[in-house]
Motif scaffolding. Sequence first.
Motif, PDB file in Angstrom:
ATOM      1  N   HIS A 112       0.839  -1.198   0.000  1.00 33.86           N
ATOM      2  CA  HIS A 112       0.000   0.000   0.000  1.00 33.86           C
ATOM      3  C   HIS A 112       0.877   1.252   0.000  1.00 33.86           C
ATOM      4  N   PHE A 113       1.677   1.413  -1.007  1.00 34.15           N
ATOM      5  CA  PHE A 113       2.534   2.589  -1.098  1.00 34.15           C
ATOM      6  C   PHE A 113       2.928   2.787  -2.545  1.00 34.15           C
ATOM      7  N   GLY A 114       3.546   3.900  -2.799  1.00 28.24           N
ATOM      8  CA  GLY A 114       4.037   4.165  -4.140  1.00 28.24           C
ATOM      9  C   GLY A 114       5.424   4.778  -4.078  1.00 28.24           C
ATOM     10  N   SER A 115       6.037   4.868  -5.221  1.00 25.92           N
ATOM     11  CA  SER A 115       7.343   5.507  -5.349  1.00 25.92           C
ATOM     12  C   SER A 115       7.380   6.188  -6.712  1.00 25.92           C
ATOM     13  N   THR A 116       7.257   7.506  -6.701  1.00 27.29           N
ATOM     14  CA  THR A 116       7.287   8.226  -7.977  1.00 27.29           C
ATOM     15  C   THR A 116       8.643   8.071  -8.649  1.00 27.29           C
ATOM     16  N   GLU A 117       9.696   7.887  -7.850  1.00 28.48           N
ATOM     17  CA  GLU A 117      11.026   7.663  -8.411  1.00 28.48           C
ATOM     18  C   GLU A 117      11.036   6.438  -9.312  1.00 28.48           C
ATOM     19  N   HIS A 118      10.295   5.421  -8.932  1.00 23.46           N
ATOM     20  CA  HIS A 118      10.246   4.179  -9.690  1.00 23.46           C
ATOM     21  C   HIS A 118       8.987   4.072 -10.548  1.00 23.46           C
ATOM     22  N   HIS A 119       8.188   5.140 -10.571  1.00 23.58           N
ATOM     23  CA  HIS A 119       6.963   5.172 -11.369  1.00 23.58           C
ATOM     24  C   HIS A 119       6.030   4.012 -11.013  1.00 23.58           C
TER      25      HIS A 119
END
Length: 664
Positions: A112-119
């Motif tokens: 349940h998370f995201g990482s814009t660095e990794h798209h």
Amino acid sequence: MTATTTPLTYTGYDLSDETLLRLYRELLRPRLIEEKMLKQLRGGVISKWFSGIGQEAISVGCTLALEPDEFIFTMHRNLGVFTGREVPLERLFAQWQGKPGGFTKGRDRSFHFGSTEHHIVGMISHLGPQLALAAGVALWHKMRGEPKVSLAFTGDGGTSEGDFHEALNIAAVWKLPVLFVIENNGYGLSTPVSEQYACDSLADRGKGYGMRSLSIDGNNILEVYSTIKQLAEEMRENPEPVLVECRTFRVRGHEEASGVKYVPDELIESWQARDPVTSFGEFLRHRGLLNDAVQLKWETEIKQAIEDALTTAADLPAVTASTENEIGDLFAPTPALRTSQPGNSVEKRFVDAISDGLREAMHAHPQLVLMGQDIADYGGVFKITDGFVAEFGKERVRNTPLCESGVIGAALGYAIAGGKAMVEMQFGDFVSVGFNQIVNNLAKLHYRWGQNADVVIRLPVGGGVGAGPFHSQTMESWFTSVAGLKIVYPSTPEDAKSLLIAAIADPNPVLFFEHKGLYRSLSGPVSEGYTPGEIGKARMVREGNDLTIVTYGAGVHWASEAVDSVGGDVEIIDLRSLTPLDYDAIRTSVAKTSRAIVLHEASLTGGFGGELAAWISEHCFELLDAPVRRVASLDTPVPFAPALEEQYLPKNRLTTAIRQLLAY
């Protein structure tokens, strides 16, 4: 889903040996991590695990088929996306252990998370809402002329949700380059697919939306990789959505605690025989590309990387609770707003001031897109965007299908990709259909993993116009209890313009309430130019010494009329925004007058006035000479007939309350 004995075959694919070996190594990594995590679960190091064992070919094949800067929206069993995007293992392990070194600082678990660095944008537990976000990202790329696709995963169970259908419809109508990938693994927790849908194949659902759709073997890494790669190449050239059903099977429980007792043993055995890691490894051995030495070398390297990362994660300190940090991370920082040289003040109606504010924001933010039903050529039902298409074009002023949840999700995805979005609810009442996107996606993103949610939702609300139960509500109290939302409720044309400009400039989600009864009945001076106001600052409407009326929206005008009628030295405070709330202004006024009425239009019980009254009683008790009085509408739906609506609204009860409290 019935048992299958069809063996996996890997012939007929024109891929280099290097690609074949890379695919296998990328299959091996999530498998070995999962096997270790199952031990960690049994040892109490992590608290929960959703296993993707046997389904790795889908995540790995899709991820390697896309470009590294194309967004992927993941679900429970997509570990291969994270490993394929080279997300550091120590951060993944810290995330699953609830350590501060994870992506959510211990505020959320699992994927349940995201990482814009990794798209990568992770799921929320409601399963369906991330699909429309992928459509929003695709809209960003299409509008900028970027040859990119986005990809969103869902499960067979998720295809029953309204969000699935809304997202597909939006993507089809707008011809957005989105790959919707269904992992059909046989069960939604314990519910078999025979109880989820009646069509022969989930790919059939795409036909109803006029999009290409196909069903492939999700356990065949080469079929997944080659299919997704070819589709993505075609979609970059000719943007359109495609629905891909990946047939696979979940050989472990929905999550480990649920087990698989409800699944026939022979069904599990038949799919274990089609294990993507084992079968593809055997194929590579048969081709002479893989042997025991290489296998051992890779497994040793991966296992050592896992152990090293686990050691790093274990050495991280546990989360330390800090109220300051928790509150501080609710919102993204608001940048200092530039103000153009103020022009003359021009008399404008409330509705025209809102239109003026929108127009100024469109000029100030070239990446701003307006979305809503009938807002383009028609100009919206209240004509606020009349003429905007001629000035800004249909790309930026977009008519939407009738699907509020999907549109809010698309707006959020567009913001995640780098844009700004404004969504107009045709009537504020209809926001209930988009409630989940607002309270569980928009409101929580920055707190969870630092992702701004740059979306403004405009809500025409309020009664007094004979519109009945479904076009007259004012529903601010539905949202004031939801942390992470800013709520603005102006009462004058000047504030309507300036606060709307500020709301759109703010990188956080803002609900902007507009009382439609004021649209054409109220006029006032409005400053020309780009003149942002300050969200969170109350306004002194009139000064007084004997009683404070705290209110907002149409209540400001009702209070002014009532005071003029009754007389008395009464102070009126216009809150202007409910979140953030100007507590200092309330306390300063109550300290002077020692009496307070809280006035609002929504029904009394559960209305925001209860929160205001409680705060005044708790924090200003020693300043009060009388009980705090609430004046609000009746505890009924908003009626249609004029006599009934007049009785419902609080206007006629306000003068009595003022007299009683002044005489207390």
